[in-house]
Enzyme design. Sequence first.
Site, PDB file in Angstrom:
ATOM      1  N   SER A   1     -41.393 -42.154 -28.022  1.00 25.01           N
ATOM      2  CA  SER A   1     -40.612 -41.515 -26.955  1.00 25.01           C
ATOM      3  C   SER A   1     -41.551 -41.015 -25.853  1.00 25.01           C
ATOM      4  CB  SER A   1     -39.802 -40.344 -27.514  1.00 25.01           C
ATOM      5  OG  SER A   1     -38.903 -40.793 -28.496  1.00 25.01           O
TER       6      SER A   1
ATOM      7  N   LYS B   1     -41.780 -28.902 -28.576  1.00 24.38           N
ATOM      8  CA  LYS B   1     -42.323 -29.984 -27.762  1.00 24.38           C
ATOM      9  C   LYS B   1     -41.827 -29.993 -26.312  1.00 24.38           C
ATOM     10  CE  LYS B   1     -43.120 -33.232 -31.538  1.00 24.38           C
ATOM     11  NZ  LYS B   1     -42.723 -34.542 -32.095  1.00 24.38           N
TER      12      LYS B   1
ATOM     13  N   HIS C   1     -36.817 -46.399 -33.054  1.00 26.05           N
ATOM     14  CA  HIS C   1     -35.918 -45.565 -33.854  1.00 26.05           C
ATOM     15  C   HIS C   1     -34.716 -46.385 -34.330  1.00 26.05           C
ATOM     16  CE1 HIS C   1     -37.471 -41.989 -31.274  1.00 26.05           C
ATOM     17  NE2 HIS C   1     -37.947 -41.804 -32.488  1.00 26.05           N
TER      18      HIS C   1
ATOM     19  N   ARG D   1     -45.404 -46.176 -38.081  1.00 24.42           N
ATOM     20  CA  ARG D   1     -45.801 -47.213 -37.125  1.00 24.42           C
ATOM     21  C   ARG D   1     -47.199 -47.721 -37.397  1.00 24.42           C
ATOM     22  NH1 ARG D   1     -43.999 -43.359 -32.362  1.00 24.42           N
ATOM     23  NH2 ARG D   1     -44.635 -41.960 -34.023  1.00 24.42           N
TER      24      ARG D   1
HETATM   25  P1  ADP Z   1     -40.823 -36.309 -34.531  1.00 30.79           P
HETATM   26  O1  ADP Z   1     -40.929 -35.315 -33.432  1.00 30.79           O
HETATM   27  O2  ADP Z   1     -40.200 -35.776 -35.776  1.00 30.79           O
HETATM   28  O3  ADP Z   1     -42.057 -37.140 -34.793  1.00 30.79           O
HETATM   29  P2  ADP Z   1     -39.747 -38.650 -33.267  1.00 30.79           P
HETATM   30  O4  ADP Z   1     -38.433 -38.782 -32.586  1.00 30.79           O
HETATM   31  O5  ADP Z   1     -40.959 -38.817 -32.448  1.00 30.79           O
HETATM   32  O6  ADP Z   1     -39.690 -37.265 -33.988  1.00 30.79           O
HETATM   33  O7  ADP Z   1     -39.794 -39.626 -34.502  1.00 30.79           O
HETATM   34  C1  ADP Z   1     -38.863 -39.549 -35.542  1.00 30.79           C
HETATM   35  C2  ADP Z   1     -39.282 -40.500 -36.640  1.00 30.79           C
HETATM   36  O8  ADP Z   1     -39.207 -41.828 -36.156  1.00 30.79           O
HETATM   37  C3  ADP Z   1     -40.716 -40.326 -37.119  1.00 30.79           C
HETATM   38  O9  ADP Z   1     -40.765 -40.640 -38.493  1.00 30.79           O
HETATM   39  C4  ADP Z   1     -41.490 -41.350 -36.323  1.00 30.79           C
HETATM   40  O10 ADP Z   1     -42.649 -41.773 -37.005  1.00 30.79           O
HETATM   41  C5  ADP Z   1     -40.457 -42.453 -36.272  1.00 30.79           C
HETATM   42  N1  ADP Z   1     -40.654 -43.328 -35.123  1.00 30.79           N
HETATM   43  C6  ADP Z   1     -40.821 -43.002 -33.832  1.00 30.79           C
HETATM   44  N2  ADP Z   1     -40.980 -44.093 -33.051  1.00 30.79           N
HETATM   45  C7  ADP Z   1     -40.924 -45.142 -33.907  1.00 30.79           C
HETATM   46  C8  ADP Z   1     -41.062 -46.554 -33.748  1.00 30.79           C
HETATM   47  N3  ADP Z   1     -41.336 -47.103 -32.559  1.00 30.79           N
HETATM   48  N4  ADP Z   1     -40.965 -47.317 -34.839  1.00 30.79           N
HETATM   49  C9  ADP Z   1     -40.712 -46.765 -36.051  1.00 30.79           C
HETATM   50  N5  ADP Z   1     -40.602 -45.462 -36.273  1.00 30.79           N
HETATM   51  C10 ADP Z   1     -40.704 -44.648 -35.219  1.00 30.79           C
END
Ligand code: ADP
Length: 163
Positions: free
Chosen positions: A127, A40, A16, A89
């Site tokens: 996460s 979630k 992130h 990703r």
């Molecule tokens: P959501 O529940 O909306 O998917 P996340 O917190 O899991 O929320 O992810 C938020 C955004 O960040 C999404 O676009 C996800 O693809 C991106 N994201 C999550 N982890 C990574 C990572 N390791 N590298 C790049 N982008 C990421």
Amino acid sequence: MRCVYPGSFDPITNGHLDVIHRAASLFEEVIVAVANNDQKQPLFTVEERLALIREVVAPLSNVSFMGFDGLLVNFVRSQNAQVVVRGLRAVSDFEFEFQMGLMNRKLDPKVETIFLMPKEEYSYLSSRIIKEIGRLGGALENFVPAPVVGALQEKLRGGREIK
Ligand code: ADP
């Protein structure tokens, strides 16, 4: 131009953070928006997630953060932002992101979604997997910012089940 980077951030990871850095170099302002309405069963409350984000983005002067409820496009409009940033990703992210991006365009054609790729070394981070590693006692230092390591350990010490 102002962009919104929405997500669960439960908790924020180095992946992130990589996306936030990239967005901060492209846009005048970045708002990291923590979704309050997800189904979630998050480990961290929105307030806890925002507190971690606050510590981590403190050095970035054009990055702010807030929680939001309801439709993303409504939040984006309320902040006078024009762009939604999402991280991509792997191919596995694509289908869901494509659907969401097109639906958001349908809901508000003026809001554009853009995708940023993290450094390859972060492309396997999520996460969910971080919480799993934490629960199993693995080292987290290479995957999440230092304040998040402490917060995860504290949740564990508190005897709370990590989901
Ligand atoms: P959501 O529940 O909306 O998917 P996340 O917190 O899991 O929320 O992810 C938020 C955004 O960040 C999404 O676009 C996800 O693809 C991106 N994201 C999550 N982890 C990574 C990572 N390791 N590298 C790049 N982008 C990421």
